[in-house]
Structure formats: C-alpha cells, structure tokens
Design an enzyme around this catalytic site. Structure first.
Site, PDB file in Angstrom:
ATOM      1  N   LYS A  15      88.707   5.709 -37.286  1.00  0.00           N
ATOM      2  CA  LYS A  15      88.383   5.878 -35.865  1.00  0.00           C
ATOM      3  C   LYS A  15      88.247   7.359 -35.594  1.00  0.00           C
ATOM      4  CE  LYS A  15      91.811   6.454 -33.328  1.00  0.00           C
ATOM      5  NZ  LYS A  15      91.593   7.875 -32.893  1.00  0.00           N
ATOM      6  N   ASP A  67      96.034   3.171 -29.868  1.00  0.00           N
ATOM      7  CA  ASP A  67      94.739   3.068 -30.537  1.00  0.00           C
ATOM      8  C   ASP A  67      94.434   1.670 -31.065  1.00  0.00           C
ATOM      9  OD1 ASP A  67      93.948   5.689 -30.146  1.00  0.00           O
ATOM     10  OD2 ASP A  67      94.740   6.402 -32.057  1.00  0.00           O
TER      11      ASP A  67
END
Length: 297
Positions: free
Chosen positions: A12, A150
């Site tokens: 990510k 996240d």
C-alpha cells in the site's frame, strides 16, 4: 489449493498523507489521529506478500519468504489477529473451524507500505471463503478497523481516498497510468514512534480538486500536497535521506516521497521502461536496499 484460498497482499502506497486532527479522548476512538490520504496498491507480484489458507483443526501460522526474518508467528501477528477476529463468525464444526495459514513475506517489515495490514486483509478474504462466512465487504471493513487504520483500505484493495481514522473510503476515479519505484534502506520504523515525534502537529486537508489527466499532471497535484509524517520519520531514521536523494536522481523521476510512516520511499515515473531502468540502477548501486518497480492502482 482451491481457488480463492491463496491471495496476494499488495504493498500500500500513500501518495500523500495529511494528519488533520485527533479524536477526543472521550470518544470510542479516543487518541486516534484523523487523516486524509490518497492510497494506491502495487500491481507487481514481487511487490506483494501472499497469504494461503487450508482447513485444519486449529489456527496456525507459518511464515516464509525473503523478508520473514524474525517476524513473529504468535498471536500478536496481524494475520492471526485477523483470524481470531473472524473465527467467532464461523459456524462450521470440527476441523473446519480451524485453518493453517501461510504468510509468504516479500515486503520489508515496519516499512510504511502496509505489509502487515495487507496481510491481515488478505487473510480475512481467504478465511471468509474457506469458512463460508456470509458477511459483506462493508461490514467486514468496519470490523477490520479493530486491527488497524490501514486494514479497511487494504480490504478494499484499489485506489481510494482514505479519511477519518481510516474508516471512510472514497473510490478514486480511474487514475492515469503511472509507475512507482519503491526503495527501502532496510531499517524498520514503528508507527507509534513517528506519531510521537510528530508532537501533535496537524495540517489542513487538501483533497484533489480534479482528476489528473496524465502521470505528469498527477505529479503536479502531488507536489502541492505532502506526507506530514515524512519530517518526523526522517528525524528518527536519517537513512531515509539518501533513499530520497537516490530516487530523485533517477532519469524520469517526477516526484520522490516517503510512503506512510515507515522508511520506504517511492519515485513516480511516467513509463514502465523508466521505472524498470531506475530500479535496476538502484539495486546495483545499493545492493542492501529492498527495491521494486511496479505499476500502481
């Protein structure tokens, strides 16, 4: 292994990351920081971990791969925490209530590219399929927030604007094609330490006012934004500075920035050829660094 029971867990990348506030101590998420971030995900398999699951009598985790190192396979690992979160929803009996999980670790640990969160998200996807749990993505995402800010965006798995404490996701309209070179100097950096070094400093939100028309236009929009955690991270880990300098020096690099709160930096390129060439240059010049070129989306 059956289809759906092995899944990539992509890196990510926070193209920008604004720390805009903090939840009041009396709220359910007291002390959590509010943020605004444009998040994309690596597309190349070498810039991903992989989660595999199989039926078993109990939960277990095995870790292999080049970045396995001293990574814990105990209950503090986010993969097993994700499994424990989902297990009460599994109504099967006998050996089908367990799972043997394997984490193939390619991404550096504590590096700002959401490796642990991506691993947890992929484990949730795989276990939902293995155990036949009927839960929609939105409900699963809300539950996953307990594992970390996240994890919901990693469950979503594609370009999104993330806000709140990570629970609010807005899908991005199609971004132009672009490539990233990711580089990490081999130094781990704990998120809590970076936030502590931020010392309460907050910045204004600054969402995109328009869709970028090209990779060069994307770079222009990103230059007007920031990663509010870059300065404290560089203070704690000066090894970041030569990584940023090396990326900026590569032909075709339109922007170099820290991703997230770790030590991984990215360079933004318009073409795959430029990104691959830059990654090869960096890997030759800095053999101890972790380097990967990837499309993103």
């Amino acid at each position: 292994m059956a289809d759906g029971l092995s899944r990539l867990a992509p890196a990510k990348i926070n193209l920008f990351l604004h720390i805009t506030g903090r939840r009041s101590p009396g709220s359910d998420q007291g002390g959590y920081h509010e943020l605004e971030s444009l998040v994309v995900f690596a597309q190349a398999p070498h810039a991903c971990d992989r989660i595999s699951v199989a039926p078993a009598e109990a939960l277990s985790l095995r870790i292999d791969g080049p970045q396995a190192g001293d990574l814990s396979d105990g209950d503090d690992n986010l993969v097993l925490r994700a499994a424990h979160l989902l297990q009460p929803m599994n109504l099967k009996t006998g050996h089908e209530r367990g799972a043997a999980l394997t984490l193939s670790k390619n991404l550096p640990v504590a590096s700002g590219i959401g490796g642990g969160s991506a691993d947890a998200a992929s484990a949730l996807h795989c276990l939902r399929a293995l155990w036949g749990i009927e839960i929609d993505d939105d409900t699963l995402g809300r539950a996953a927030l307990k594992l970390g800010a996240d994890v919901p965006v990693c469950l979503f798995g594609r370009a999104a604007m993330m806000s709140g404490i990570g629970e609010t996701l807005q899908p991005m309209p199609a971004l132009p094609a672009f490539w990233l070179v990711l580089a990490n100097p081999g130094v781990a950096l704990a998120t809590k330490d970076v936030f502590a070094a931020l010392n309460g400093q907050l910045g204004p939100p600054q969402p995109f006012e328009r869709r970028p028309a090209s990779a060069a236009d994307l770079a222009i929009l990103l230059r007007a934004r920031r990663n509010d955690l870059e300065a404290p991270a560089r203070f704690l880990a000066p090894e970041i500075d030569p990584v940023l300098a090396a990326l900026k020096a590569q032909a075709g690099c339109m922007l170099a920035r820290l991703s997230g709160s770790g030590t991984t930096c990215f360079g933004l390129f318009a073409t795959e050829r430029e990104a691959d060439f830059a990654a090869r240059n960096l890997a030759r010049a800095y053999p101890k660094w972790w380097v990967a070129a990837t499309a993103a989306g």
